[in-house]
Write a protein that holds these residues in place. Sequence first.
Motif, PDB file in Angstrom:
ATOM      1  N   LEU A 165     -30.642  24.938 -32.777  1.00  0.00           N
ATOM      2  CA  LEU A 165     -30.039  24.535 -31.502  1.00  0.00           C
ATOM      3  C   LEU A 165     -30.651  23.240 -30.977  1.00  0.00           C
ATOM      4  O   LEU A 165     -29.951  22.393 -30.408  1.00  0.00           O
ATOM      5  N   LYS A 166     -31.953  23.091 -31.151  1.00  0.00           N
ATOM      6  CA  LYS A 166     -32.621  21.885 -30.656  1.00  0.00           C
ATOM      7  C   LYS A 166     -32.249  20.640 -31.463  1.00  0.00           C
ATOM      8  O   LYS A 166     -32.501  19.513 -31.013  1.00  0.00           O
ATOM      9  N   ASN A 167     -31.670  20.839 -32.613  1.00  0.00           N
ATOM     10  CA  ASN A 167     -31.228  19.715 -33.428  1.00  0.00           C
ATOM     11  C   ASN A 167     -29.704  19.588 -33.459  1.00  0.00           C
ATOM     12  O   ASN A 167     -29.177  18.749 -34.184  1.00  0.00           O
ATOM     13  N   HIS A 168     -29.040  20.415 -32.681  1.00  0.00           N
ATOM     14  CA  HIS A 168     -27.566  20.382 -32.657  1.00  0.00           C
ATOM     15  C   HIS A 168     -27.106  19.230 -31.765  1.00  0.00           C
ATOM     16  O   HIS A 168     -27.534  19.117 -30.610  1.00  0.00           O
ATOM     17  N   PHE A 227     -27.051  25.214 -23.339  1.00  0.00           N
ATOM     18  CA  PHE A 227     -25.972  24.540 -22.630  1.00  0.00           C
ATOM     19  C   PHE A 227     -25.345  23.491 -23.538  1.00  0.00           C
ATOM     20  O   PHE A 227     -26.061  22.690 -24.163  1.00  0.00           O
ATOM     21  N   SER A 228     -24.028  23.504 -23.613  1.00  0.00           N
ATOM     22  CA  SER A 228     -23.333  22.457 -24.366  1.00  0.00           C
ATOM     23  C   SER A 228     -23.305  21.185 -23.516  1.00  0.00           C
ATOM     24  O   SER A 228     -23.323  21.247 -22.288  1.00  0.00           O
ATOM     25  N   ASN A 229     -23.263  20.037 -24.180  1.00  0.00           N
ATOM     26  CA  ASN A 229     -23.220  18.769 -23.441  1.00  0.00           C
ATOM     27  C   ASN A 229     -21.800  18.302 -23.174  1.00  0.00           C
ATOM     28  O   ASN A 229     -21.580  17.180 -22.734  1.00  0.00           O
ATOM     29  N   ASP A 230     -20.835  19.168 -23.438  1.00  0.00           N
ATOM     30  CA  ASP A 230     -19.422  18.887 -23.147  1.00  0.00           C
ATOM     31  C   ASP A 230     -18.894  20.049 -22.320  1.00  0.00           C
ATOM     32  O   ASP A 230     -18.881  21.192 -22.781  1.00  0.00           O
ATOM     33  N   VAL A 231     -18.467  19.776 -21.083  1.00  0.00           N
ATOM     34  CA  VAL A 231     -18.049  20.856 -20.180  1.00  0.00           C
ATOM     35  C   VAL A 231     -16.563  21.150 -20.267  1.00  0.00           C
ATOM     36  O   VAL A 231     -16.086  22.097 -19.640  1.00  0.00           O
ATOM     37  N   ALA A 232     -15.809  20.344 -21.009  1.00  0.00           N
ATOM     38  CA  ALA A 232     -14.371  20.608 -21.157  1.00  0.00           C
ATOM     39  C   ALA A 232     -14.177  21.946 -21.861  1.00  0.00           C
ATOM     40  O   ALA A 232     -14.845  22.232 -22.868  1.00  0.00           O
ATOM     41  N   TRP A 233     -13.251  22.746 -21.351  1.00  0.00           N
ATOM     42  CA  TRP A 233     -13.106  24.127 -21.807  1.00  0.00           C
ATOM     43  C   TRP A 233     -12.843  24.217 -23.311  1.00  0.00           C
ATOM     44  O   TRP A 233     -13.515  24.948 -24.043  1.00  0.00           O
ATOM     45  N   VAL A 234     -11.870  23.443 -23.793  1.00  0.00           N
ATOM     46  CA  VAL A 234     -11.505  23.519 -25.214  1.00  0.00           C
ATOM     47  C   VAL A 234     -12.678  23.097 -26.093  1.00  0.00           C
ATOM     48  O   VAL A 234     -13.012  23.772 -27.079  1.00  0.00           O
ATOM     49  N   ASN A 235     -13.328  21.999 -25.738  1.00  0.00           N
ATOM     50  CA  ASN A 235     -14.468  21.528 -26.525  1.00  0.00           C
ATOM     51  C   ASN A 235     -15.639  22.510 -26.463  1.00  0.00           C
ATOM     52  O   ASN A 235     -16.337  22.740 -27.461  1.00  0.00           O
ATOM     53  N   TYR A 236     -15.848  23.071 -25.282  1.00  0.00           N
ATOM     54  CA  TYR A 236     -16.934  24.054 -25.115  1.00  0.00           C
ATOM     55  C   TYR A 236     -16.727  25.266 -26.024  1.00  0.00           C
ATOM     56  O   TYR A 236     -17.662  25.731 -26.688  1.00  0.00           O
ATOM     57  N   ASP A 259     -18.503  27.255 -33.253  1.00  0.00           N
ATOM     58  CA  ASP A 259     -19.177  26.628 -34.400  1.00  0.00           C
ATOM     59  C   ASP A 259     -20.604  27.173 -34.565  1.00  0.00           C
ATOM     60  O   ASP A 259     -21.052  27.453 -35.683  1.00  0.00           O
ATOM     61  N   ILE A 260     -21.296  27.347 -33.444  1.00  0.00           N
ATOM     62  CA  ILE A 260     -22.672  27.861 -33.503  1.00  0.00           C
ATOM     63  C   ILE A 260     -22.693  29.281 -34.054  1.00  0.00           C
ATOM     64  O   ILE A 260     -23.490  29.612 -34.951  1.00  0.00           O
ATOM     65  N   PHE A 261     -21.805  30.127 -33.573  1.00  0.00           N
ATOM     66  CA  PHE A 261     -21.845  31.525 -34.015  1.00  0.00           C
ATOM     67  C   PHE A 261     -21.235  31.700 -35.406  1.00  0.00           C
ATOM     68  O   PHE A 261     -21.604  32.650 -36.127  1.00  0.00           O
ATOM     69  N   ASP A 262     -20.327  30.826 -35.790  1.00  0.00           N
ATOM     70  CA  ASP A 262     -19.871  30.833 -37.189  1.00  0.00           C
ATOM     71  C   ASP A 262     -21.060  30.613 -38.121  1.00  0.00           C
ATOM     72  O   ASP A 262     -21.208  31.299 -39.147  1.00  0.00           O
ATOM     73  N   HIS A 263     -21.900  29.672 -37.754  1.00  0.00           N
ATOM     74  CA  HIS A 263     -23.082  29.374 -38.569  1.00  0.00           C
ATOM     75  C   HIS A 263     -24.055  30.556 -38.582  1.00  0.00           C
ATOM     76  O   HIS A 263     -24.618  30.894 -39.633  1.00  0.00           O
TER      77      HIS A 263
END
Length: 413
Positions: A334-337, A365-374, A380-384
Motif C-alpha cells: 500500500l505504501k508503494n501503491h 485513503f485513495s488519492n482520487d475521490v471520484a466514485w468510479v475511480n475510487y 484493484d487492491i483486493f484483486d491483488h
Amino acid sequence: MQKQIQEWLLSKQVDFYPEYLAEGLALLGILISCVVIFYFAYLVLRRIMYTICAKSSLLFMRGLSETRLFTYINYLILAIALQQLAVWWLSPSTLQKIIVVAAQVWFLLNLLLIAFALLNTLTHWTFERNFAGNFPVRGLVQTLKLLLSIGIGIGIVSLMIGQSPLILLSGLGAMTAVLMLVFKDPILGLVAGIQLSANNMLSIGDWLEMGKYNADGAVIDIGLTTVKVKNWDNTITTIPTYALISDSFKNWRSMSESGGRRIKRSVMIDTSTVHFISEEMVQRLTRSPLLSEYIIAKSHELERVNQEADMSLALNGRRLTNLGTFRAYLERYLKNHPKIHQGMTVMVRQLAPTDKGIPIEIYCFSNDVAWVNYEAIQADIFDHIFAVVSEFGLRIYQSPTGYDMRKGLSSRV
C-alpha cells in the motif's frame, strides 16, 4: 373632460342622452390614449432598453433581458397612465372610481412582478458568480417574495374595500396564531437556512447522505422549505430544510476537499492456515522487493532473541508467521501503491477473530475521490490480495457452497 364633451354635444344640439354619449366618447379617448402610450413605451423600453441589456457586457444586465421585466414595466406605465386619464377624462362617478381602483390594483400587481423579475435575475447572477454555494440565496429570495406578496395582497384588498391598510394589519394581529400555523414551514425553513449558512454546514454541490429520507447524492437546490438531493440513481429526494437542523446528516464535502477517500475493508483469513513459515518459504519470500528488507531485519531480530533459547521446541522461541509476514507485505504494498494517498493513514491491522476467521483490515485513503475511480482502485487492491494470499500459505475463508459439498462427496466415491 367629460363635462366639456357634454357641453360641446349640447352646443351641437345633440340631445340624445348627451351624458351617456359624452361618457362613451371619454372612454374612447381613454382607450386611444392608452394604446398610444402603450406602443410608445413598447418602442422605448421593450425595444431600446432590451437591446441595450442584451448586448451589455455585464452578466446582471444580460440576465434582465432574459426576463419579462420590460414588459411588466410597460404595463406599469400603462396602469399609471390609465389612472391619470380616468381622472382627467371622466367626471367623478362610480365608473371613474372603478377604473381608478382597477388601475391601482394593476399597478400593484405589475410592481410585484417587477420585483420578482429582479429577484430572479439576482438569484441567477449569484449562482453564475458562485456566490450562492455557501449561502441560502434561494431561500432568502423566496422569503422576500413571500413578504412582498403578503404586502401587495394587503394593499390590493385595502384598495378594493376602500379601507386603510393599517386596519387590515391591526386585524392580522389577532390572527397571529393562525398565521404561525399556516407559515410554519417557511419560518422554520428560513431559520434553518440561516443556521446552515452561518455554520457552513451545507452548500450546493455537497454530497449529502441522510438515511432517514433515503437521500444519498449531490445537493442541487437549497430552498426556503425544501432541500433537493439528486441521488446517484438519478432520483430526486426532497428534504424539509428544518430537518437538516433537527436531524443528523452526513456531509462528504471535507472528504472531497481533502483529496483522499477512505478505503476500509477486511478479508477473512482461515484460522487453520496460520502457521510458522519454513526456511524454504523465507528464502522464496526474500526475493520479493517489498519483503526482502523486512524479512532480513526481522530474521536478525529473532536470531538475537533466540540465541539462548532451545529451538528444538517451537514454543521456546520466536519465529516468523505467514500471517504476520502477509500483513507486512500488504502494508508495504500500500505504501508503494501510486493511487494511495501517502499523506494520510496507511494501516493493515488484525481484528478480533470470529467464527468466520481472522479479519485482516485494509485502512488507507485513495488519492482520487471520484466514485468510479475510487471503486476501481479499491477493487484493484483486493484483486491483488486475493491473488497473492496463497503465496503465504494462507486461505481466504468462504462458507461451504453446494459445489464444495459435491466435490467432497465425489472425492469419497
